[in-house]
Scaffold this motif. Structure first.
Motif, short mmCIF file in Angstrom:
data_model
loop_
_atom_site.label_atom_id
_atom_site.label_comp_id
_atom_site.label_asym_id
_atom_site.label_seq_id
_atom_site.Cartn_x
_atom_site.Cartn_y
_atom_site.Cartn_z
N MET A 83 0.84 -1.20 0.00
CA MET A 83 0.00 0.00 0.00
C MET A 83 0.88 1.26 0.00
O MET A 83 0.59 2.21 0.70
N GLU A 84 1.95 1.22 -0.78
CA GLU A 84 2.91 2.31 -0.95
C GLU A 84 3.71 2.61 0.31
O GLU A 84 4.89 2.37 0.35
N ARG A 85 3.10 3.14 1.36
CA ARG A 85 3.81 3.51 2.58
C ARG A 85 4.05 2.31 3.49
O ARG A 85 4.93 2.32 4.34
N ILE A 86 3.28 1.26 3.31
CA ILE A 86 3.41 0.07 4.15
C ILE A 86 3.22 -1.17 3.28
O ILE A 86 2.41 -1.16 2.34
N ALA A 87 4.00 -2.21 3.56
CA ALA A 87 3.91 -3.46 2.81
C ALA A 87 3.99 -4.63 3.80
O ALA A 87 4.69 -4.54 4.81
N PHE A 88 3.28 -5.70 3.49
CA PHE A 88 3.19 -6.87 4.37
C PHE A 88 3.76 -8.10 3.67
O PHE A 88 3.48 -8.33 2.49
N PHE A 89 4.51 -8.89 4.42
CA PHE A 89 5.06 -10.16 3.94
C PHE A 89 4.46 -11.28 4.77
O PHE A 89 4.40 -11.19 5.99
N GLY A 90 4.02 -12.34 4.10
CA GLY A 90 3.45 -13.48 4.79
C GLY A 90 3.51 -14.71 3.92
O GLY A 90 4.04 -14.69 2.80
N THR A 91 2.94 -15.79 4.43
CA THR A 91 2.91 -17.05 3.70
C THR A 91 1.49 -17.37 3.26
O THR A 91 0.53 -16.78 3.77
N ASP A 92 1.37 -18.32 2.35
CA ASP A 92 0.05 -18.74 1.89
C ASP A 92 -0.76 -19.39 3.00
O ASP A 92 -1.99 -19.40 2.97
N GLU A 93 -0.06 -19.93 4.04
CA GLU A 93 -0.74 -20.58 5.15
C GLU A 93 -1.34 -19.57 6.14
O GLU A 93 -2.05 -19.95 7.06
N GLY A 94 -1.02 -18.31 5.98
CA GLY A 94 -1.51 -17.30 6.92
C GLY A 94 -0.57 -17.19 8.11
O GLY A 94 0.61 -17.48 8.01
N GLY A 95 -1.09 -16.78 9.22
CA GLY A 95 -0.27 -16.61 10.41
C GLY A 95 0.32 -15.22 10.49
O GLY A 95 -0.07 -14.30 9.77
N ALA A 96 1.28 -15.07 11.38
CA ALA A 96 1.89 -13.76 11.62
C ALA A 96 2.61 -13.25 10.38
O ALA A 96 3.15 -14.03 9.60
N MET A 97 2.59 -11.94 10.22
CA MET A 97 3.24 -11.30 9.08
C MET A 97 4.26 -10.28 9.57
O MET A 97 4.19 -9.80 10.70
N LEU A 98 5.18 -9.94 8.68
CA LEU A 98 6.12 -8.87 8.91
C LEU A 98 5.73 -7.73 7.98
O LEU A 98 5.53 -7.96 6.79
N SER A 99 5.59 -6.54 8.53
CA SER A 99 5.33 -5.39 7.67
C SER A 99 6.47 -4.40 7.80
O SER A 99 7.14 -4.32 8.83
N ILE A 100 6.69 -3.69 6.70
CA ILE A 100 7.70 -2.63 6.67
C ILE A 100 6.98 -1.35 6.28
O ILE A 100 6.00 -1.39 5.53
N CYS A 101 7.41 -0.24 6.84
CA CYS A 101 6.72 1.00 6.51
C CYS A 101 7.65 2.20 6.63
O CYS A 101 8.62 2.18 7.38
N VAL A 102 7.31 3.24 5.89
CA VAL A 102 7.89 4.55 6.11
C VAL A 102 7.06 5.12 7.26
O VAL A 102 5.82 5.10 7.20
N PRO A 103 7.68 5.58 8.35
CA PRO A 103 6.91 6.06 9.50
C PRO A 103 5.84 7.08 9.12
O PRO A 103 6.06 7.95 8.27
N PHE A 104 4.68 6.95 9.75
CA PHE A 104 3.53 7.81 9.49
C PHE A 104 3.88 9.29 9.67
O PHE A 104 3.42 10.13 8.91
N ASN A 105 4.72 9.60 10.67
CA ASN A 105 5.08 11.00 10.91
C ASN A 105 6.15 11.51 9.94
O ASN A 105 6.58 12.65 10.04
N GLU A 106 6.57 10.64 9.02
CA GLU A 106 7.54 10.96 7.97
C GLU A 106 8.93 11.33 8.50
O GLU A 106 9.76 11.85 7.76
N GLU A 107 9.18 11.04 9.78
CA GLU A 107 10.51 11.23 10.34
C GLU A 107 11.34 9.98 10.08
O GLU A 107 10.82 8.95 9.66
N SER A 108 12.64 10.04 10.33
CA SER A 108 13.52 8.90 10.11
C SER A 108 13.10 7.70 10.95
O SER A 108 12.76 7.87 12.12
#
Length: 123
Positions: A34-59
């Motif tokens: 979703m541009e600012r945030i992305a999710f990684f997971g498996t086809d089986e579901g379960g917990a995911m790891l997401s990466i994002c540019v912070p919402f406040n746009e700071e480092s």
């Protein structure tokens, strides 16, 4: 219990490339982008790891004491994925090895933004 864990990144394109390549070794792939945030997971579901540019746009700032642990299923997979992370530009934060006798085998690294990640095998 855990749905997902989010870590901050400074360059989404680099981070998506890094985690797409690295996490393919545990059967995970980019499942939502979703541009600012992305999710990684498996086809089986379960917990995911997401990466994002912070919402406040700071480092993004890795937390002191924060870490994400991923169980790839074997000691050999820990070794392989650790080596892959280093080859992709991560830095060592603890080479693969037995941490608790007969219970926990792990390897630690820092991703491109300094987030601490552990590949951990229990058993």
């Amino acid at each position: 219990m855990i749905s997902y864990v989010t870590i901050g990144v400074s360059d989404m394109d680099k981070a998506k490339a890094f985690y797409s390549e690295l996490l393919s070794g545990v059967g995970a792939k980019l499942t939502m982008d979703m541009e600012r945030i992305a999710f990684f997971g498996t086809d089986e579901g379960g917990a995911m790891l997401s990466i994002c540019v912070p919402f406040n746009e700071e480092s993004p700032q890795p937390g002191n004491g924060n870490m994400v642990a991923i169980n790839p299923g074997s000691k050999e997979a820990v070794d392989s994925l650790y080596k892959k992370a280093i080859a992709l530009g991560a830095s060592c934060d603890g080479e693969p090895g037995q941490r608790i006798p007969d219970m926990f085998y792990g390897a630690y690294f820092r991703d491109l933004d300094g987030n601490k990640i552990c590949f951990a095998h229990f058993g």
